[in-house]
Design a protein around this motif. Structure first.
Motif, PDB file in Angstrom:
ATOM      1  N   PHE A 182       0.818  -1.207   0.000  1.00 59.40           N
ATOM      2  CA  PHE A 182       0.000   0.000   0.000  1.00 59.40           C
ATOM      3  C   PHE A 182       0.854   1.259   0.000  1.00 59.40           C
ATOM      4  CE2 PHE A 182       0.454  -1.747   4.270  1.00 59.40           C
ATOM      5  CZ  PHE A 182       1.016  -0.677   4.976  1.00 59.40           C
ATOM      6  N   ASP A 183       0.254   2.369  -0.411  1.00 62.17           N
ATOM      7  CA  ASP A 183       0.941   3.662  -0.400  1.00 62.17           C
ATOM      8  C   ASP A 183       1.383   3.997   1.025  1.00 62.17           C
ATOM      9  OD1 ASP A 183       0.307   3.799  -3.051  1.00 62.17           O
ATOM     10  OD2 ASP A 183      -1.144   5.435  -2.868  1.00 62.17           O
ATOM     11  N   ALA A 187       2.523   1.351  -6.007  1.00 61.28           N
ATOM     12  CA  ALA A 187       2.541   1.931  -4.659  1.00 61.28           C
ATOM     13  C   ALA A 187       3.511   3.113  -4.592  1.00 61.28           C
ATOM     14  CB  ALA A 187       2.941   0.871  -3.638  1.00 61.28           C
ATOM     15  N   ARG A 203       8.814   6.612  -6.567  1.00 65.86           N
ATOM     16  CA  ARG A 203       7.923   5.916  -5.633  1.00 65.86           C
ATOM     17  C   ARG A 203       8.408   5.967  -4.191  1.00 65.86           C
ATOM     18  NH1 ARG A 203       5.099   2.498  -9.048  1.00 65.86           N
ATOM     19  NH2 ARG A 203       4.816   3.641 -10.984  1.00 65.86           N
TER      20      ARG A 203
END
Length: 226
Positions: A17-18, A45, A70
């Motif tokens: 998840f982020d 993500a 990211r």
């Protein structure tokens, strides 16, 4: 029947998840889970915090993840090297944060997380900027800095072989941070060169028991990141 093998690297990383903290194994290119990291780029993500010994090599694996924008923060021991130019440029441009942790300290912070400890005192870093804002005590005549555990939401690790229960063996120096990262993460995802039958691994040779592994994927011919 317990079978922790995922169908693909993309399936293995689908739930990252982020904003997650990811512990990434590897000492330079040795034991670097390149295929898992490339699958994470495809997964999408963002705003990740990554813990690794280095800050990426050339433009593959962790360096590719950083280059894709990211990673919000790197926690590592050696951010500066001739082949870490991706991180170096992004740091100079203010596009990524950095926390430098001495190599022995980063290993022990991971161990503390896996062992359920609240932290530990070490003389390493005392009197330097690395100790700024941290508790310091005089213990047996030595000034020691209090360091906290380093937990991960996920660990990405490369091992040599695994059975369907997730028991792992490593190949030589590729072991490095893998075992302690497996223990320090909530979800451990491992890429292995070979899946073996249950019972094929010598119990005395198993380094990481399957209890610390949630997901495994077979990558017979991993890309070398260095």
């Amino acid at each position: 029947m317990i079978n922790k093998f995922a169908e693909s690297v993309h399936a293995a990383v689908a739930d990252v998840f982020d904003g997650a903290t990811i512990l990434v194994g590897g000492f330079g290119g040795a034991g670097h889970p390149t295929e898992l990291l490339h699958a994470l780029i495809d997964q999408g993500a963002r705003e990740l915090t990554v813990v690794n010994n280095n800050a990426g090599n050339h433009e593959t694996g962790l360096a590719a993840l950083i280059q894709a924008g990211r990673v919000r923060k790197m926690i590592c021991s050696f951010p500066k090297a001739s082949h870490s130019y991706v991180f170096d440029q992004m740091y100079r441009e203010g596009r990524i944060e950095l926390e430098v942790v001495p190599q022995g300290t980063i290993a022990e912070r991971l161990h503390a997380a896996g062992a359920g400890l609240c932290g530990f005192y070490t003389p390493t870093g005392h009197g330097t900027e690395l100790a700024a804002g941290k508790e310091v005590r005089l213990i047996n005549g030595t000034h020691c800095v209090f360091e906290t555990p380093l937990h991960g939401d996920f660990a990405f690790v490369q091992a040599h072989q695994a059975d369907r229960w997730g028991n792992l063996v490593y190949r030589k120096a590729a072991r490095n941070f893998g075992p302690v990262m497996c223990q320090a993460a909530k979800t451990t995802i491992v890429q292995v060169r070979q899946q073996v039958a249950l019972g094929a691994l010598d119990p005395e040779a198993i380094v990481t028991p399957g209890i610390f592994v949630q997901r495994v994927v077979e990558v017979p011919h991993p890309q070398v990141s260095s």
